[in-house]
Design a protein around this motif. Structure first.
Motif, short mmCIF file in Angstrom:
data_model
loop_
_atom_site.label_atom_id
_atom_site.label_comp_id
_atom_site.label_asym_id
_atom_site.label_seq_id
_atom_site.Cartn_x
_atom_site.Cartn_y
_atom_site.Cartn_z
N PRO A 20 -11.29 -7.96 -13.84
CA PRO A 20 -12.32 -6.62 -14.18
C PRO A 20 -13.96 -6.14 -13.55
O PRO A 20 -13.68 -6.95 -12.37
CB PRO A 20 -13.26 -8.16 -15.76
N LYS A 21 -13.68 -5.31 -13.88
CA LYS A 21 -14.76 -4.70 -13.01
C LYS A 21 -14.21 -3.70 -11.75
O LYS A 21 -14.77 -4.15 -10.46
CB LYS A 21 -15.80 -4.80 -12.71
N SER A 88 -20.93 -4.26 -13.68
CA SER A 88 -21.64 -5.02 -14.84
C SER A 88 -22.91 -4.46 -15.67
O SER A 88 -22.67 -5.08 -16.63
CB SER A 88 -21.17 -6.45 -14.59
N LYS A 92 -21.98 -3.06 -19.43
CA LYS A 92 -21.90 -4.32 -20.53
C LYS A 92 -22.72 -3.96 -20.88
O LYS A 92 -23.06 -5.17 -22.14
CB LYS A 92 -20.89 -5.19 -20.23
N HIS A 156 -16.62 -10.13 -16.50
CA HIS A 156 -17.00 -9.44 -15.58
C HIS A 156 -17.64 -9.86 -14.71
O HIS A 156 -17.98 -8.88 -14.12
CB HIS A 156 -17.28 -8.14 -17.41
N TRP A 157 -18.42 -10.57 -15.26
CA TRP A 157 -19.15 -10.89 -14.06
C TRP A 157 -18.75 -12.55 -13.43
O TRP A 157 -19.31 -13.18 -12.84
CB TRP A 157 -20.69 -11.03 -14.52
N SER A 211 -15.49 2.78 -18.65
CA SER A 211 -17.15 2.89 -18.79
C SER A 211 -17.49 3.96 -17.79
O SER A 211 -19.03 3.89 -18.14
CB SER A 211 -17.20 1.83 -17.27
#
Length: 272
Positions: A20-21, A88, A92, A156-157, A211
């Protein structure tokens, strides 16, 4: 355990472990196009056909047999840890999601209450102290990863090395790992090496970024968000990411890696 977070083209020309990201929207759309000669209409994360995904039960046996026999070119993509955790936060935590709501419902109110994170709102043009709020969020991210409190770490992190290692631990092997910062070059190498039904040039691919445009823009350069304590927290969370993927820990503004990824080292260190 299987291969969570793994996508594969229907033609089985390539297998991708999602991080992710790290340009996963673009990569998914390119994979889709390389089979069908068109892009998926919508966010590729929402697709339920045209691309095999581990979270689609019918895809699991196909992905498993391909990965365990290493039948297809297998790859993933990584990103500078400083830029990734900042992205992130702005996407998010500070941003409004595609469904018009805050990410994970009560997460942002919880962060405001417990950590003093302020992220503004669309009504006030997302006016808030970005640096102070990001640093408090970073403390929260560290707490989730180190102690799994006040919640489990979010995909995501959580560290890239964690995502990448599950694939190796369960019997997969990567042929290529490239950098988001050198996306066109890295993705083209994958496409050149994979027997895709449809050929495409990465330079012709439109930008896919789920995003973009629903939250505040980053107001400062990367280093402004990371003073000494923040850098210490980033090292605590992402030490392995910096080491394995050759990113510059000492200069948050240097987004480029300092060398190529050593695939043998990645498999040796993450396959334990």
């Amino acid at each position: 355990m299987g291969f969570p977070g793994t996508w594969m083209t229907e033609s089985e020309s390539m297998v991708y472990r999602v991080v992710p990201k790290c340009a996963c929207s673009s990569i998914g759309q390119i994979m889709f196009y390389s089979d069908h000669g068109r892009y998926f209409d919508g966010d590729i994360h929402d697709s339920t056909g045209g691309l095999h995904k581990w979270n689609q039960p019918d895809s699991q046996p196909l992905i498993e047999s391909n990965v365990t026999a290493h039948k297809a070119l297998t790859f993933t993509c990584v990103r500078n840890p400083y830029a990734r955790i900042l992205s992130s936060f702005f996407d998010k935590i500070a941003g409004i999601q595609r469904n018009g709501k805050r990410y994970r419902g009560n997460l942002v109110p919880q962060l405001m209450q417990r950590y003093g994170v302020d992220v503004g709102s669309p009504e006030n043009g997302f006016e808030f102290d970005q640096v102070a709020s990001f640093r408090r969020f970073l403390l929260f991210a560290r707490d989730t990863i180190r102690w799994r409190r006040p919640m489990e770490p979010d995909i995501h992190w959580s560290a890239m090395s964690g995502h990448i290692s599950t694939f190796i631990a369960n019997g997969g092997r990567y042929d290529q790992i490239f950098f988001t910062e050198k996306f066109d070059e890295g993705m083209q190498k994958v496409l050149d090496a994979a027997p895709t039904p449809v050929k495409l040039d990465v330079k012709d691919v439109p930008k896919f970024n789920e995003s973009e445009g629903h939250g505040p823009k980053r107001a400062h350069k990367v280093s402004a968000y990371f003073e000494d304590l923040s850098q210490h927290l980033v090292w605590e969370i992402y030490k392995k990411d910096f080491q394995l993927f050759r990113y510059d820990f000492d200069d948050p503004d240097n987004k480029l890696p300092k060398g190529e990824v050593d695939l043998d080292e990645v498999h040796a260190r993450l396959g334990r």
